[in-house]
Design a protein around this motif. Structure first.
Motif, PDB file in Angstrom:
ATOM      1  N   ALA A  63       0.835  -1.203   0.000  1.00  0.00           N
ATOM      2  CA  ALA A  63       0.000   0.000   0.000  1.00  0.00           C
ATOM      3  C   ALA A  63       0.864   1.244   0.000  1.00  0.00           C
ATOM      4  O   ALA A  63       1.974   1.246   0.534  1.00  0.00           O
ATOM      5  CB  ALA A  63      -0.918   0.006   1.224  1.00  0.00           C
ATOM      6  N   MET A  64       0.336   2.294  -0.622  1.00  0.00           N
ATOM      7  CA  MET A  64       0.951   3.611  -0.612  1.00  0.00           C
ATOM      8  C   MET A  64      -0.170   4.614  -0.381  1.00  0.00           C
ATOM      9  O   MET A  64      -1.146   4.652  -1.120  1.00  0.00           O
ATOM     10  CB  MET A  64       1.643   3.893  -1.962  1.00  0.00           C
ATOM     11  N   PHE A  65      -0.069   5.416   0.702  1.00  0.00           N
ATOM     12  CA  PHE A  65      -1.083   6.407   1.028  1.00  0.00           C
ATOM     13  C   PHE A  65      -0.429   7.787   1.086  1.00  0.00           C
ATOM     14  O   PHE A  65       0.664   7.931   1.628  1.00  0.00           O
ATOM     15  CB  PHE A  65      -1.725   6.119   2.395  1.00  0.00           C
ATOM     16  N   THR A  66      -1.118   8.783   0.558  1.00  0.00           N
ATOM     17  CA  THR A  66      -0.631  10.156   0.697  1.00  0.00           C
ATOM     18  C   THR A  66      -1.542  10.884   1.673  1.00  0.00           C
ATOM     19  O   THR A  66      -2.729  10.577   1.769  1.00  0.00           O
ATOM     20  CB  THR A  66      -0.632  10.903  -0.653  1.00  0.00           C
ATOM     21  N   PRO A  67      -0.982  11.837   2.411  1.00  0.00           N
ATOM     22  CA  PRO A  67      -1.820  12.580   3.354  1.00  0.00           C
ATOM     23  C   PRO A  67      -2.949  13.298   2.631  1.00  0.00           C
ATOM     24  O   PRO A  67      -2.811  13.714   1.478  1.00  0.00           O
ATOM     25  CB  PRO A  67      -0.854  13.584   3.981  1.00  0.00           C
ATOM     26  N   LYS A  68      -4.046  13.440   3.337  1.00  0.00           N
ATOM     27  CA  LYS A  68      -5.192  14.158   2.801  1.00  0.00           C
ATOM     28  C   LYS A  68      -4.808  15.628   2.643  1.00  0.00           C
ATOM     29  O   LYS A  68      -4.150  16.183   3.517  1.00  0.00           O
ATOM     30  CB  LYS A  68      -6.363  14.011   3.770  1.00  0.00           C
ATOM     31  N   PRO A  69      -5.203  16.267   1.536  1.00  0.00           N
ATOM     32  CA  PRO A  69      -4.861  17.682   1.359  1.00  0.00           C
ATOM     33  C   PRO A  69      -5.430  18.522   2.495  1.00  0.00           C
ATOM     34  O   PRO A  69      -6.510  18.242   3.009  1.00  0.00           O
ATOM     35  CB  PRO A  69      -5.506  18.068   0.032  1.00  0.00           C
ATOM     36  N   SER A  70      -4.692  19.546   2.869  1.00  0.00           N
ATOM     37  CA  SER A  70      -5.120  20.442   3.936  1.00  0.00           C
ATOM     38  C   SER A  70      -6.375  21.177   3.516  1.00  0.00           C
ATOM     39  O   SER A  70      -6.519  21.606   2.376  1.00  0.00           O
ATOM     40  CB  SER A  70      -4.003  21.441   4.244  1.00  0.00           C
ATOM     41  N   SER A  71      -7.305  21.336   4.458  1.00  0.00           N
ATOM     42  CA  SER A  71      -8.545  22.055   4.143  1.00  0.00           C
ATOM     43  C   SER A  71      -8.373  23.553   4.274  1.00  0.00           C
ATOM     44  O   SER A  71      -9.254  24.317   3.907  1.00  0.00           O
ATOM     45  CB  SER A  71      -9.676  21.578   5.055  1.00  0.00           C
ATOM     46  N   THR A  72      -7.237  24.002   4.829  1.00  0.00           N
ATOM     47  CA  THR A  72      -7.010  25.452   4.932  1.00  0.00           C
ATOM     48  C   THR A  72      -6.578  25.972   3.579  1.00  0.00           C
ATOM     49  O   THR A  72      -5.787  25.365   2.877  1.00  0.00           O
ATOM     50  CB  THR A  72      -5.927  25.774   5.980  1.00  0.00           C
ATOM     51  N   SER A  73      -7.130  27.082   3.215  1.00  0.00           N
ATOM     52  CA  SER A  73      -6.778  27.667   1.933  1.00  0.00           C
ATOM     53  C   SER A  73      -6.095  29.003   2.165  1.00  0.00           C
ATOM     54  O   SER A  73      -6.301  29.652   3.169  1.00  0.00           O
ATOM     55  CB  SER A  73      -8.020  27.856   1.054  1.00  0.00           C
ATOM     56  N   THR A  74      -5.296  29.386   1.215  1.00  0.00           N
ATOM     57  CA  THR A  74      -4.619  30.681   1.294  1.00  0.00           C
ATOM     58  C   THR A  74      -5.435  31.673   0.480  1.00  0.00           C
ATOM     59  O   THR A  74      -5.281  31.766  -0.729  1.00  0.00           O
ATOM     60  CB  THR A  74      -3.184  30.581   0.754  1.00  0.00           C
ATOM     61  N   GLU A  75      -6.318  32.355   1.162  1.00  0.00           N
ATOM     62  CA  GLU A  75      -7.170  33.323   0.491  1.00  0.00           C
ATOM     63  C   GLU A  75      -6.442  34.648   0.374  1.00  0.00           C
ATOM     64  O   GLU A  75      -5.694  35.040   1.253  1.00  0.00           O
ATOM     65  CB  GLU A  75      -8.467  33.526   1.270  1.00  0.00           C
ATOM     66  N   ALA A  76      -6.683  35.340  -0.697  1.00  0.00           N
ATOM     67  CA  ALA A  76      -6.078  36.654  -0.892  1.00  0.00           C
ATOM     68  C   ALA A  76      -6.677  37.635   0.106  1.00  0.00           C
ATOM     69  O   ALA A  76      -7.873  37.627   0.369  1.00  0.00           O
ATOM     70  CB  ALA A  76      -6.324  37.134  -2.320  1.00  0.00           C
ATOM     71  N   VAL A  77      -5.827  38.464   0.693  1.00  0.00           N
ATOM     72  CA  VAL A  77      -6.283  39.477   1.633  1.00  0.00           C
ATOM     73  C   VAL A  77      -6.703  40.691   0.822  1.00  0.00           C
ATOM     74  O   VAL A  77      -5.925  41.223   0.022  1.00  0.00           O
ATOM     75  CB  VAL A  77      -5.154  39.854   2.623  1.00  0.00           C
ATOM     76  N   PRO A  78      -7.955  41.159   1.001  1.00  0.00           N
ATOM     77  CA  PRO A  78      -8.399  42.303   0.204  1.00  0.00           C
ATOM     78  C   PRO A  78      -7.639  43.570   0.595  1.00  0.00           C
ATOM     79  O   PRO A  78      -7.294  43.778   1.758  1.00  0.00           O
ATOM     80  CB  PRO A  78      -9.883  42.431   0.544  1.00  0.00           C
ATOM     81  N   LEU A  79      -7.355  44.397  -0.399  1.00  0.00           N
ATOM     82  CA  LEU A  79      -6.681  45.674  -0.147  1.00  0.00           C
ATOM     83  C   LEU A  79      -7.679  46.667   0.411  1.00  0.00           C
ATOM     84  O   LEU A  79      -8.839  46.694   0.013  1.00  0.00           O
ATOM     85  CB  LEU A  79      -6.076  46.218  -1.443  1.00  0.00           C
ATOM     86  N   LYS A  80      -7.202  47.515   1.353  1.00  0.00           N
ATOM     87  CA  LYS A  80      -8.063  48.548   1.920  1.00  0.00           C
ATOM     88  C   LYS A  80      -7.792  49.852   1.194  1.00  0.00           C
ATOM     89  O   LYS A  80      -6.638  50.237   0.998  1.00  0.00           O
ATOM     90  CB  LYS A  80      -7.779  48.712   3.418  1.00  0.00           C
ATOM     91  N   PRO A  81      -8.846  50.544   0.792  1.00  0.00           N
ATOM     92  CA  PRO A  81      -8.628  51.819   0.103  1.00  0.00           C
ATOM     93  C   PRO A  81      -8.076  52.865   1.067  1.00  0.00           C
ATOM     94  O   PRO A  81      -8.352  52.844   2.262  1.00  0.00           O
ATOM     95  CB  PRO A  81     -10.016  52.203  -0.392  1.00  0.00           C
ATOM     96  N   SER A  82      -7.287  53.739   0.522  1.00  0.00           N
ATOM     97  CA  SER A  82      -6.718  54.825   1.321  1.00  0.00           C
ATOM     98  C   SER A  82      -7.169  56.150   0.730  1.00  0.00           C
ATOM     99  O   SER A  82      -7.208  56.320  -0.487  1.00  0.00           O
ATOM    100  CB  SER A  82      -5.186  54.750   1.301  1.00  0.00           C
ATOM    101  N   ASN A  83      -7.490  57.098   1.601  1.00  0.00           N
ATOM    102  CA  ASN A  83      -7.916  58.425   1.132  1.00  0.00           C
ATOM    103  C   ASN A  83      -6.742  59.386   1.060  1.00  0.00           C
ATOM    104  O   ASN A  83      -6.895  60.531   0.676  1.00  0.00           O
ATOM    105  CB  ASN A  83      -8.988  58.997   2.072  1.00  0.00           C
ATOM    106  N   GLN A  84      -5.549  58.946   1.467  1.00  0.00           N
ATOM    107  CA  GLN A  84      -4.393  59.843   1.477  1.00  0.00           C
ATOM    108  C   GLN A  84      -3.274  59.273   0.614  1.00  0.00           C
ATOM    109  O   GLN A  84      -3.150  58.053   0.477  1.00  0.00           O
ATOM    110  CB  GLN A  84      -3.835  59.990   2.899  1.00  0.00           C
ATOM    111  N   ILE A  85      -2.488  60.151   0.079  1.00  0.00           N
ATOM    112  CA  ILE A  85      -1.294  59.764  -0.635  1.00  0.00           C
ATOM    113  C   ILE A  85      -0.128  60.072   0.279  1.00  0.00           C
ATOM    114  O   ILE A  85       0.036  61.211   0.717  1.00  0.00           O
ATOM    115  CB  ILE A  85      -1.142  60.518  -1.970  1.00  0.00           C
ATOM    116  N   GLU A  86       0.643  59.059   0.590  1.00  0.00           N
ATOM    117  CA  GLU A  86       1.775  59.286   1.468  1.00  0.00           C
ATOM    118  C   GLU A  86       2.934  59.839   0.687  1.00  0.00           C
ATOM    119  O   GLU A  86       3.198  59.435  -0.427  1.00  0.00           O
ATOM    120  CB  GLU A  86       2.179  57.983   2.165  1.00  0.00           C
ATOM    121  N   LYS A  87       3.640  60.807   1.315  1.00  0.00           N
ATOM    122  CA  LYS A  87       4.814  61.427   0.688  1.00  0.00           C
ATOM    123  C   LYS A  87       6.028  60.559   0.972  1.00  0.00           C
ATOM    124  O   LYS A  87       6.181  60.066   2.076  1.00  0.00           O
ATOM    125  CB  LYS A  87       5.054  62.811   1.235  1.00  0.00           C
TER     126      LYS A  87
END
Length: 198
Positions: free
Chosen positions: A171-195
């Motif tokens: 027999a040969m068994f591989t581990p079950k794939p992880s159920s955790t996913s790497t979701e993209a973190v949404p960007l937060k809008p900014s009202n200021q432009i940094e100098k």
């Protein structure tokens, strides 16, 4: 302690093969479609015997062999015995319900039982689980019984001969794939432009 942790790890690994998804349930109500070089049908006994490059499909189930005998009982359950030839073993494949996985296997003879929803692979038996198209798990032995409803299997080696030799299970068994996913973190809008400090 090391032996206990090894046993727990092995049990978890085998347990990953017995996942909650079972065989494709929709297959039970699908018609059987047959292709072969020759067909002999007995309506009284409800038996069909196909010979020569046989391909049988029933929903996601695909069965191939040199000879296939299909019969139907009075309750409408279907049974098949598939025999390979010297160059090509008998073959079985079925999608698992609700996941992108397939169970497939080979043997000199394959017995499909529609009532019990089991598949038995005999002589030089091999059973594989594919995740998508990637091989995940594989077992080999003299015989393998796969139970679709409970998604369990049992494997037996060849009986010992008078000389004391016998086939072993592998027999040969591989581990079950992880159920955790790497979701993209949404960007937060900014009202200021940094100098920048240049």
């Amino acid at each position: 302690m090391k032996k206990i942790s090894s046993l727990l790890w092995c049990a978890a690994l085998v347990g990953s093969l017995v996942a909650p998804a079972a065989a494709e349930r929709a297959d039970r109500n699908k018609p059987i479609q047959l292709e072969a070089d020759a067909l002999r049908y007995d309506d009284v006994r409800q038996v069909s015997v196909l010979t020569g490059n046989v391909v049988l499909t029933k929903g996601s189930i695909v069965i191939r062999g040199a000879t296939v005998e299909v019969r139907q009982d009075p309750d409408g359950y279907q049974y098949a015995t598939v025999v390979g030839n010297s160059q090509t073993p008998a073959y079985f494949r079925q999608k698992r319900d609700g996941v992108d996985e397939f169970i497939e296997g080979t043997g000199e003879t394959i017995q499909y039982d529609g009532r019990a929803d089991t598949v038995r692979f005999l002589k030089q038996a091999q059973l594989r689980r594919l995740r998508g198209s990637t091989l995940a798990d594989e077992v080999t032995g003299d015989s393998v019984l796969y139970e679709n409803l409970s998604d369990r299997f049992s494997v037996d080696g060849a009986p010992k001969t008078a000389a004391g030799t016998g086939g072993r299970v592998r027999a040969m068994f591989t581990p079950k794939p992880s159920s955790t996913s790497t979701e993209a973190v949404p960007l937060k809008p900014s009202n200021q432009i940094e100098k920048s400090n240049q």
